[in-house]
Scaffold this motif. Structure first.
Motif, PDB file in Angstrom:
ATOM      1  N   LEU A  28       1.224  -1.551  -0.264  1.00 10.04           N
ATOM      2  CA  LEU A  28       0.353   0.054   0.058  1.00 10.04           C
ATOM      3  C   LEU A  28       1.134   1.013  -0.380  1.00 10.04           C
ATOM      4  O   LEU A  28       2.018   1.684   0.481  1.00 10.04           O
ATOM      5  N   THR A  29       0.121   2.402  -1.463  1.00 14.48           N
ATOM      6  CA  THR A  29       1.135   3.694  -0.308  1.00 14.48           C
ATOM      7  C   THR A  29       0.247   5.272  -0.401  1.00 14.48           C
ATOM      8  O   THR A  29      -0.612   4.234  -1.541  1.00 14.48           O
ATOM      9  N   HIS A  30       0.346   5.172   0.481  1.00 14.67           N
ATOM     10  CA  HIS A  30      -0.252   6.655   0.214  1.00 14.67           C
ATOM     11  C   HIS A  30       0.418   7.903   0.015  1.00 14.67           C
ATOM     12  O   HIS A  30       1.515   8.062   0.188  1.00 14.67           O
ATOM     13  N   ILE A  31      -0.386   8.096  -1.167  1.00  9.79           N
ATOM     14  CA  ILE A  31      -0.306   8.890  -2.140  1.00  9.79           C
ATOM     15  C   ILE A  31       0.916  10.028  -1.590  1.00  9.79           C
ATOM     16  O   ILE A  31       1.939  11.153  -2.067  1.00  9.79           O
ATOM     17  N   PRO A  32      -0.630  10.354  -0.859  1.00  7.41           N
ATOM     18  CA  PRO A  32      -0.406  12.706  -0.804  1.00  7.41           C
ATOM     19  C   PRO A  32       1.442  12.096   0.276  1.00  7.41           C
ATOM     20  O   PRO A  32       1.956  13.327  -0.401  1.00  7.41           O
TER      21      PRO A  32
END
Length: 143
Positions: A28-32
């Protein structure tokens, strides 16, 4: 959920044929913020996804709390002055019969009147005038 990029892949490490054939690992990558969480501890992709979201949410909460604490600390440091001797409020000079208020730069040459209380009204009036002017400047600059 729209801020999170979900990637599934095959897990690495021991596990034999099951690991090689199923895509059970989750990233999972949190974009902000750019925070990345990889999880491949469980056998199921759903379990790994659930655990990865739990870890990601705890990391985001920790980041939020750290920022809030830093903001509060900065605000508090701006409000509270240091206990430095150079930040004097008022100086009483008995030899020259003089009182100086360093906040507004007012000097009165009648120390005994200030000590008796009559001369304090001059300081109070000037401090109030200075405060009113600073409030007015803040209001005008914020518009």
């Amino acid at each position: 959920m729209e801020d999170v990029k979900v990637e599934v892949m095959r897990a690495r490490g021991a596990g034999g044929q099951h690991v090689n054939k199923t895509e059970s690992a989750v990233r999972l990558t949190h974009i902000p913020t750019g925070i990345t969480v990889s999880m491949q501890d469980e056998r199921s992709q759903h379990q790994n996804r659930r655990r990865a979201f739990t870890v990601l949410s705890s990391r985001l909460m920790d980041l939020k709390l750290t920022r809030e604490i830093a903001e509060r600390r900065a605000t508090r440091q701006n409000l509270v002055r240091t206990a430095d001797r150079s930040e004097k409020i008022r100086t009483y000079n008995f030899a020259q019969e003089r009182v100086t208020d360093h906040r507004i730069g007012l000097t009165l040459k009648n120390l005994s009147s200030v000590l008796e209380g009559d001369g304090l009204q001059d300081f109070i009036y000037e401090l109030q005038k200075n405060h009113d002017e600073s409030v007015l400047e803040d209001m005008l600059s914020s518009e």
